[in-house]
Motif scaffolding. Structure first.
Motif, PDB file in Angstrom:
ATOM      1  N   GLU A  88       0.801  -1.220   0.000  1.00  0.00           N
ATOM      2  CA  GLU A  88       0.000   0.000   0.000  1.00  0.00           C
ATOM      3  C   GLU A  88       0.834   1.271   0.000  1.00  0.00           C
ATOM      4  O   GLU A  88       0.369   2.321  -0.411  1.00  0.00           O
ATOM      5  N   LYS A 330      -3.534   5.233  -4.051  1.00  0.00           N
ATOM      6  CA  LYS A 330      -3.354   4.125  -3.110  1.00  0.00           C
ATOM      7  C   LYS A 330      -4.168   4.385  -1.841  1.00  0.00           C
ATOM      8  O   LYS A 330      -4.818   3.480  -1.301  1.00  0.00           O
ATOM      9  N   ASP A 331      -4.141   5.628  -1.375  1.00  0.00           N
ATOM     10  CA  ASP A 331      -4.924   5.987  -0.191  1.00  0.00           C
ATOM     11  C   ASP A 331      -6.425   5.823  -0.445  1.00  0.00           C
ATOM     12  O   ASP A 331      -7.181   5.445   0.466  1.00  0.00           O
ATOM     13  N   THR A 334      -7.151   2.106   0.045  1.00  0.00           N
ATOM     14  CA  THR A 334      -7.060   1.684   1.444  1.00  0.00           C
ATOM     15  C   THR A 334      -8.156   2.338   2.285  1.00  0.00           C
ATOM     16  O   THR A 334      -8.657   1.731   3.235  1.00  0.00           O
TER      17      THR A 334
END
Length: 498
Positions: A88, A330-331, A334
């Motif tokens: 991540e 990516k955030d 997640t």
């Protein structure tokens, strides 16, 4: 005779099958003869070096994942023995390198429509855009009426692009809708735009107008349905005025420097990164070398190959923007509790792509090898710097193509190994990665990059594709999506619905 397999880099542990291989079939590789231990489908990977469990497997000269068991030469390398190594988070260092940027000054032109704001269109169309989904059918009917009455005589068509949003949206979710629609309003392929609203939606006309610059407002008409008795009579009157103004535009020679290419792949296979994507990359490099612009998106399909783009940033500031772009996506995953590596798709895997790293290393080749990354754009933002621009948008075909158009791409080069009939709001040229697809779906495919696997020169085909792009931009040819009448948009959604 064309080779049966292709070794892409001296450090690669695998070769790519350019035709199906039977069990026991022997192929020549840089490491000697290798016998296939299993059937190897077109585009799939054959090991040519031993790889221990836990070691990286390389393709394109980069790691594409980690072996989950010992792999011997001749084995099929796929999901049963290879997994992603992505995580991540990542840390990045700016290491600019690469060959000197190509510069070409040969006077190459296309025939385009120069708009009053200086933009250049490759079509002279009228677009109908709605602020909210509940007026889709009114807009659709108006477009059909206007197209039947005014197509021809300098008007390439009247088009409506349906969507379900614009109401019951909050915060950034509403902003995404407004940004995408505003980008389409300012698009130079539309000589005039009719914006239709209902009157009670979140994205009311008065709110949406604030997203438009003065140049866009000069060629836009607005129709609010709750304030009109006969929306069709009023709509046709507004469209007639837009049509008359649009007929004042004529094609004229324009330097290729004014061209903005959108770059997209969808339904990729194991040959996409070998044939179609690098071919499109060569075309993008040629356009940028002449002062033009190339637009690359599908940010989640940069994961695992992001350093290739970061190392081509034209400055530390651009490098920092790329890092922020990658990490923000990516955030996003997640934040929603999803793994960043939930990719490739089932169709990708069937075509020979095993991990996201492998998919991404093939996908970023659409951006060429020589062009510098000059800017990173938010969703719906206009591209203003010539060169390679990265755009914040997901990998979904319809959403990303719409984002490319909203940032100013006059046409799209769309590579595919599995095939798709989809077309965006602008000419969407489909480039097949394999000859079988191009032969079986001539109604979808505009160009056969599979000829590279059959032994034809990529450089020669890049010149051929570039001149096809020029002909399509000049209106001498239509993309297959235009011939078929396949035009759609999709808007990125990230929020609750009231």
């Amino acid at each position: 005779m064309a080779p049966k397999v292709l070794h892409l880099s001296p450090v690669d542990d695998v070769v790519v099958a350019l035709e199906p291989l039977d069990v026991g079939e022997v192929v020549e590789t840089p490491f000697g003869q290798v016998s296939a231990r299993a059937p190897i489908a077109l585009g799939h990977k054959l090991a040519v070096k031993p790889v221990k469990c836990g070691e990286a497997v390389h393709k394109y000269g980069f790691p594409i994942g980690v072996a989950t068991q010992d792999i011997e030469p001749g084995e099929w390398v796929h999901t049963h023995n290879l997994r992603t190594a992505l995580s991540e988070r990542g840390s990045y260092v700016y290491r600019p390198h690469g060959s000197p940027a190509l510069v070409l000054d040969d006077g190459l032109t296309f025939m385009g429509y120069v708009r009053s704001d200086g933009q250049v269109g490759v079509r002279n169309e009228i677009w109908i855009l709605n602020t909210v989904g509940c007026v889709n059918k009114v807009a659709e009917r108006l477009a059909a009426m206007a197209d039947a009455k005014w197509r021809g005589g300098g008007i390439d068509g009247v088009y409506h692009f349906a969507h379900p949003y614009g109401c019951s949206q909050l915060g950034d979710d509403l902003v995404y809708t407004q940004s995408l629609l505003a980008g389409l309003v300012r698009h130079p392929n539309a000589a005039g735009v009719l914006v239709i609203g209902l009157g009670c939606e979140n994205n009311r006309i008065e709110a949406f107008r604030e997203r438009l610059d003065q140049a866009s407002l000069e060629r836009v008409a607005f129709l609010e349905l709750q304030r009109t008795t006969d929306e069709f009579a009023d709509g046709m009157r507004l469209l007639e005025d837009l049509v008359e103004r649009a007929r004042a535009f004529v094609r004229q020679p324009v330097p290729v420097a004014r061209l903005k290419l959108g770059l997209k792949c969808g339904g990729s296979d194991g040959l996409s990164g070998v044939t179609a994507n690098p071919l499109v990359g060569q075309v993008a490099d040629r356009v940028v070398a002449r002062g033009g612009t190339a637009l690359l998106t599908e940010v989640p399909e940069m994961f695992g190959a992001e350093t290739v783009l970061m190392d081509r940033a034209d400055s530390p500031e651009t490098f920092a923007k790329i890092v922020d772009l990658i990490q923000s996506w990516k955030d996003y995953y997640t934040r929603h509790g999803q793994p960043v590596y939930e990719n490739p798709s089932p169709g990708n895997k069937a075509g020979g792509i095993t991990t996201l790293e492998e998919k991404s290393l093939g996908a970023v080749q659409k951006g060429g090898r020589l062009s510098r990354v000059v800017d990173v754009l938010g969703y719906g933002d206009p591209a203003v710097k010539p060169g390679l621009n990265l755009i914040s948008a997901p990998g979904n075909d319809m959403v990303s193509v719409s984002a490319l158009a909203a940032s100013g791409a006059q046409l799209i080069l769309f590579t595919t190994g599995r095939g798709t009939p989809f077309g965006g709001p602008v000419p969407t040229l489909k480039i097949a990665s394999n000859h079988q697809l191009a032969s079986s779906k001539p109604g979808w495919i505009d160009f056969d990059a599979g000829r590279i696997a059959l032994g034809e020169s990529m450089n020669d085909l890049a010149e051929e594709l570039l001149h096809k792009v020029i002909r399509v931009a000049s209106g001498e040819e239509l993309a297959r999506n235009e011939v078929n009448g396949y035009r759609e948009i999709a808007i990125f959604k990230d929020g609750v619905t009231l």
